[in-house]
Design a protein around this motif. Structure first.
Motif, PDB file in Angstrom:
ATOM      1  N   MET A   1       0.855  -1.171   0.000  1.00  0.00           N
ATOM      2  CA  MET A   1       0.000   0.000   0.000  1.00  0.00           C
ATOM      3  C   MET A   1       0.901   1.234   0.000  1.00  0.00           C
ATOM      4  N   SER A   2       0.589   2.179  -0.820  1.00  0.00           N
ATOM      5  CA  SER A   2       1.362   3.415  -0.871  1.00  0.00           C
ATOM      6  C   SER A   2       0.980   4.301   0.311  1.00  0.00           C
ATOM      7  N   ALA A   3       1.786   5.307   0.519  1.00  0.00           N
ATOM      8  CA  ALA A   3       1.533   6.238   1.622  1.00  0.00           C
ATOM      9  C   ALA A   3       0.211   6.964   1.405  1.00  0.00           C
ATOM     10  N   LEU A   4      -0.484   7.181   2.480  1.00  0.00           N
ATOM     11  CA  LEU A   4      -1.745   7.918   2.416  1.00  0.00           C
ATOM     12  C   LEU A   4      -1.476   9.409   2.301  1.00  0.00           C
ATOM     13  N   ARG A   5      -2.291  10.084   1.552  1.00  0.00           N
ATOM     14  CA  ARG A   5      -2.266  11.541   1.542  1.00  0.00           C
ATOM     15  C   ARG A   5      -2.943  12.008   2.837  1.00  0.00           C
ATOM     16  N   PRO A   6      -2.642  13.218   3.297  1.00  0.00           N
ATOM     17  CA  PRO A   6      -3.273  13.703   4.532  1.00  0.00           C
ATOM     18  C   PRO A   6      -4.800  13.616   4.497  1.00  0.00           C
TER      19      PRO A   6
ATOM     20  N   VAL B   1     -10.339  -0.980  11.007  1.00  0.00           N
ATOM     21  CA  VAL B   1      -9.428  -0.015  10.395  1.00  0.00           C
ATOM     22  C   VAL B   1      -8.937  -0.534   9.047  1.00  0.00           C
ATOM     23  N   VAL B   2      -8.599  -1.808   8.978  1.00  0.00           N
ATOM     24  CA  VAL B   2      -8.139  -2.394   7.710  1.00  0.00           C
ATOM     25  C   VAL B   2      -9.231  -2.290   6.653  1.00  0.00           C
ATOM     26  N   ASP B   3     -10.468  -2.610   7.031  1.00  0.00           N
ATOM     27  CA  ASP B   3     -11.581  -2.528   6.081  1.00  0.00           C
ATOM     28  C   ASP B   3     -11.783  -1.096   5.601  1.00  0.00           C
ATOM     29  N   LYS B   4     -11.743  -0.147   6.512  1.00  0.00           N
ATOM     30  CA  LYS B   4     -11.932   1.258   6.142  1.00  0.00           C
ATOM     31  C   LYS B   4     -10.759   1.755   5.273  1.00  0.00           C
ATOM     32  N   ALA B   5      -9.549   1.285   5.546  1.00  0.00           N
ATOM     33  CA  ALA B   5      -8.386   1.686   4.743  1.00  0.00           C
ATOM     34  C   ALA B   5      -8.557   1.221   3.303  1.00  0.00           C
ATOM     35  N   LYS B   6      -9.082   0.017   3.125  1.00  0.00           N
ATOM     36  CA  LYS B   6      -9.333  -0.483   1.768  1.00  0.00           C
ATOM     37  C   LYS B   6     -10.323   0.396   1.034  1.00  0.00           C
ATOM     38  N   GLU B   7     -11.335   0.864   1.739  1.00  0.00           N
ATOM     39  CA  GLU B   7     -12.335   1.745   1.119  1.00  0.00           C
ATOM     40  C   GLU B   7     -11.724   3.099   0.761  1.00  0.00           C
ATOM     41  N   VAL B   8     -10.905   3.635   1.640  1.00  0.00           N
ATOM     42  CA  VAL B   8     -10.313   4.960   1.422  1.00  0.00           C
ATOM     43  C   VAL B   8      -9.307   4.924   0.276  1.00  0.00           C
ATOM     44  N   VAL B   9      -8.462   3.904   0.268  1.00  0.00           N
ATOM     45  CA  VAL B   9      -7.400   3.813  -0.725  1.00  0.00           C
ATOM     46  C   VAL B   9      -7.958   3.303  -2.051  1.00  0.00           C
ATOM     47  N   GLY B  10      -8.927   2.442  -1.931  1.00  0.00           N
ATOM     48  CA  GLY B  10      -9.475   1.937  -2.988  1.00  0.00           C
ATOM     49  C   GLY B  10      -9.877   1.332  -4.094  1.00  0.00           C
TER      50      GLY B  10
ATOM     51  N   LEU C   1      -7.037  11.421   7.135  1.00  0.00           N
ATOM     52  CA  LEU C   1      -8.138  11.978   7.922  1.00  0.00           C
ATOM     53  C   LEU C   1      -9.447  11.253   7.639  1.00  0.00           C
ATOM     54  N   ARG C   2      -9.701  10.908   6.382  1.00  0.00           N
ATOM     55  CA  ARG C   2     -10.911  10.150   6.028  1.00  0.00           C
ATOM     56  C   ARG C   2     -10.896   8.783   6.707  1.00  0.00           C
ATOM     57  N   LEU C   3      -9.737   8.129   6.720  1.00  0.00           N
ATOM     58  CA  LEU C   3      -9.610   6.829   7.387  1.00  0.00           C
ATOM     59  C   LEU C   3      -9.897   6.976   8.875  1.00  0.00           C
ATOM     60  N   TRP C   4      -9.290   7.979   9.513  1.00  0.00           N
ATOM     61  CA  TRP C   4      -9.518   8.192  10.950  1.00  0.00           C
ATOM     62  C   TRP C   4     -11.004   8.458  11.210  1.00  0.00           C
ATOM     63  N   HIS C   5     -11.607   9.296  10.397  1.00  0.00           N
ATOM     64  CA  HIS C   5     -13.034   9.606  10.534  1.00  0.00           C
ATOM     65  C   HIS C   5     -13.887   8.356  10.374  1.00  0.00           C
ATOM     66  N   ASP C   6     -13.670   7.627   9.293  1.00  0.00           N
ATOM     67  CA  ASP C   6     -14.507   6.456   9.007  1.00  0.00           C
ATOM     68  C   ASP C   6     -14.354   5.379  10.076  1.00  0.00           C
ATOM     69  N   ALA C   7     -13.129   5.168  10.539  1.00  0.00           N
ATOM     70  CA  ALA C   7     -12.893   4.145  11.566  1.00  0.00           C
ATOM     71  C   ALA C   7     -13.533   4.539  12.890  1.00  0.00           C
ATOM     72  N   THR C   8     -13.363   5.793  13.300  1.00  0.00           N
ATOM     73  CA  THR C   8     -13.954   6.202  14.570  1.00  0.00           C
ATOM     74  C   THR C   8     -15.475   6.294  14.476  1.00  0.00           C
ATOM     75  N   LEU C   9     -15.988   6.699  13.322  1.00  0.00           N
ATOM     76  CA  LEU C   9     -17.441   6.716  13.133  1.00  0.00           C
ATOM     77  C   LEU C   9     -18.018   5.309  13.247  1.00  0.00           C
ATOM     78  N   ALA C  10     -17.364   4.355  12.621  1.00  0.00           N
ATOM     79  CA  ALA C  10     -17.838   2.966  12.698  1.00  0.00           C
ATOM     80  C   ALA C  10     -17.773   2.449  14.139  1.00  0.00           C
ATOM     81  N   LEU C  11     -16.738   2.834  14.863  1.00  0.00           N
ATOM     82  CA  LEU C  11     -16.617   2.411  16.261  1.00  0.00           C
ATOM     83  C   LEU C  11     -17.729   3.018  17.109  1.00  0.00           C
ATOM     84  N   VAL C  12     -18.039   4.289  16.878  1.00  0.00           N
ATOM     85  CA  VAL C  12     -19.116   4.951  17.626  1.00  0.00           C
ATOM     86  C   VAL C  12     -20.461   4.284  17.328  1.00  0.00           C
ATOM     87  N   ARG C  13     -20.667   3.897  16.083  1.00  0.00           N
ATOM     88  CA  ARG C  13     -21.935   3.267  15.694  1.00  0.00           C
ATOM     89  C   ARG C  13     -22.053   1.815  16.149  1.00  0.00           C
TER      90      ARG C  13
END
Length: 115
Positions: free
Chosen positions: A1-6, A106-115, A10-22
């Motif tokens: 996996m290549s490096a994430l852009r900022p 987090v792994v699942d959300k990273a796949k969605e973000v990177v894509g 942030l999208r990964l952090w958002h999506d992962a924490t949102l899923a955890l809250v839900r």
């Protein structure tokens, strides 16, 4: 996996924490999650004093975080039999399973973000 852009990070952090809250998982603060991850990702022993020094906070702050994490069964505390002044922080099966599920999320959300 290549490096994430900022923006992706942030999208990964958002999506992962949102899923955890839900999810039907404990809703932890950033400080509580940091304490939990520190105990599980770094070699023991872990003490209240050591965690406070590592995070740059007071022992009272760590104690409050541990109270919450203990109520959720994610960590336990006990007196150090070698030095009764120290409180040892220990991992639990529930905590390990919680972090395993979070890691998978987090792994699942990273796949969605990177894509």
């Amino acid at each position: 996996m290549s490096a994430l852009r900022p923006s992706q990070a942030l999208r990964l952090w958002h999506d992962a924490t949102l899923a955890l809250v839900r999810a039907e998982e404990p809703d932890l603060t950033a400080r509580q999650m940091t304490v939990l991850l520190t105990v599980y990702l770094e070699a023991p022993p872990h003490t209240v004093r050591g965690l406070a020094a590592k995070l740059g906070v007071t022992k009272a702050v760590i104690t409050r975080a541990l109270d919450t994490l203990g109520r959720h069964g994610l960590l336990t505390r006990k007196r150090d039999p070698k030095d009764m002044r120290n409180v040892l922080v220990q991992r639990t099966v529930e905590g390990a399973l919680f972090l395993e599920r979070f890691g998978d999320l987090v792994v699942d959300k990273a796949k969605e973000v990177v894509g």
